[in-house]
Design a protein around this motif. Structure first.
Motif, PDB file in Angstrom:
ATOM      1  N   MET A   1       0.842  -1.210   0.000  1.00  0.00           N
ATOM      2  CA  MET A   1       0.000   0.000   0.000  1.00  0.00           C
ATOM      3  C   MET A   1       0.869   1.249   0.000  1.00  0.00           C
ATOM      4  N   SER A   2       0.460   2.231  -0.797  1.00  0.00           N
ATOM      5  CA  SER A   2       1.219   3.470  -0.891  1.00  0.00           C
ATOM      6  C   SER A   2       0.693   4.492   0.108  1.00  0.00           C
ATOM      7  N   TYR A   3       1.609   5.161   0.811  1.00  0.00           N
ATOM      8  CA  TYR A   3       1.244   6.178   1.803  1.00  0.00           C
ATOM      9  C   TYR A   3       1.747   7.537   1.342  1.00  0.00           C
ATOM     10  N   GLU A   6       5.342   8.738   5.175  1.00  0.00           N
ATOM     11  CA  GLU A   6       5.917   7.595   5.889  1.00  0.00           C
ATOM     12  C   GLU A   6       6.971   8.129   6.862  1.00  0.00           C
ATOM     13  N   ASN A  30       2.529   5.591   9.377  1.00  0.00           N
ATOM     14  CA  ASN A  30       2.201   5.712   7.963  1.00  0.00           C
ATOM     15  C   ASN A  30       0.838   6.381   7.831  1.00  0.00           C
ATOM     16  N   SER A  32      -2.217   7.764   5.136  1.00  0.00           N
ATOM     17  CA  SER A  32      -2.790   7.652   3.796  1.00  0.00           C
ATOM     18  C   SER A  32      -3.329   8.999   3.331  1.00  0.00           C
ATOM     19  N   LYS A  33      -3.445   9.158   2.015  1.00  0.00           N
ATOM     20  CA  LYS A  33      -3.981  10.385   1.442  1.00  0.00           C
ATOM     21  C   LYS A  33      -5.408  10.607   1.935  1.00  0.00           C
ATOM     22  N   GLU A  35      -6.378  11.328   4.958  1.00  0.00           N
ATOM     23  CA  GLU A  35      -6.586  11.076   6.392  1.00  0.00           C
ATOM     24  C   GLU A  35      -6.425  12.354   7.203  1.00  0.00           C
ATOM     25  N   SER A  69       5.981   9.144  -1.533  1.00  0.00           N
ATOM     26  CA  SER A  69       6.789   8.023  -2.035  1.00  0.00           C
ATOM     27  C   SER A  69       8.072   8.470  -2.724  1.00  0.00           C
ATOM     28  N   THR A 188      -4.666  15.939   3.148  1.00  0.00           N
ATOM     29  CA  THR A 188      -4.203  15.120   4.267  1.00  0.00           C
ATOM     30  C   THR A 188      -3.786  16.063   5.381  1.00  0.00           C
TER      31      THR A 188
END
Length: 256
Positions: A1-3, A6, A30, A32-33, A35, A69, A188
């Motif tokens: 999964m991409s965050y 991080e 981590n 997420s977009k 959040e 990333s 985010t």
């Protein structure tokens, strides 16, 4: 999964006459977009320091931050920062204030101007654009400060006790406004606050930090039963709200 963010085993030590003082010890999370993350902890535990590290303003003693990333701790253009005060220039109009970041970046083109005008219109400040900060309420000033930040189109918003300078009633109203704007713009958000109720009312997840040197003591996924669309105000009416409040209060080990 991409965050989108991080945080990898961050540590931070400060130098003093008596040697190194550890402020942060091994924090990882981590995000997420989209959040909304809240960080709570005892006074002086390093919450604001952690935000400054995420923003790339301070280099950690150990560990790393990865934004989108990609670049470690250097994606300043992806991050917007809101502080305790709005820091609007009293001698400039609201329009001049919200355009300031674009002006500094030499990015005052037609597209960006239209974007700012659109933000002012969408969030109820269009008719006040030629007013000065002293002519606005505390809540409207904070909205202007957020629009100034959004004008640069950051992916991530950092909020460091962004409502603490407001009186209680204004603070409740402003959290409604800011929460709505952040969610509508799909940003985010990472917010530091001392206010447990405020964190529960706004956050998707809450990280509770220990005293210095701070580490993550526990994490809460906030799930509230709201009769309507979730907002900070109706979140406080959810039956689970008191449970989260009591648990976080116990984790903070607050003594009066």
């Amino acid at each position: 999964m991409s965050y989108i963010v991080e945080i990898k085993n961050i540590g931070m030590n400060y130098q003093s006459l008596n040697g190194e003082i550890p402020a942060i010890a091994g924090i990882s999370m981590n995000i997420s977009k989209g959040e909304f993350i809240c960080i709570v902890g005892p006074s002086g535990c390093g919450k604001s320091t952690l935000l400054s590290i995420i923003a790339g303003l301070i280099k950690p003693s150990s560990g790393s931050i990865v934004i989108n990333s990609g670049c470690k701790g250097k994606c300043l253009l992806d991050v917007g920062y809101m502080l305790q005060k709005d820091y609007l220039f009293e001698w400039s109009t609201i329009l001049e204030n919200v355009m300031l970041g674009l002006e500094i970046k030499k990015a005052l083109n037609t597209e960006n101007r239209e974007y700012v005008y659109n933000l002012l219109d969408t969030y109820g400040l269009s008719e006040f654009k030629d007013k000065y900060p002293s002519q606005l309420s505390g809540g409207m000033r904070q909205r202007a400060a957020l629009i100034r930040t959004l004008a640069l189109r950051p992916e991530i918003l950092l909020l460091d006790e962004a409502f603490s300078a407001l009186d209680y009633q204004t603070r409740l109203a402003v959290t409604e406004d800011i929460y709505y704007i952040i969610k509508k713009e799909n940003k985010t958000a990472i917010m530091v606050t001392h206010d447990i109720a405020e964190s529960i009312s706004m956050a998707d997840r809450i990280f509770v930090l220990t005293g210095r040197p701070s580490s993550i003591k526990c994490e809460y996924d906030i799930s509230l039963t709201c009769n309507d669309v979730r907002t900070p105000f109706n979140s406080r009416e959810a039956p689970e709200f008191r449970h989260y409040f009591n648990k976080i209060w116990e984790e903070l080990d607050v003594h009066v």
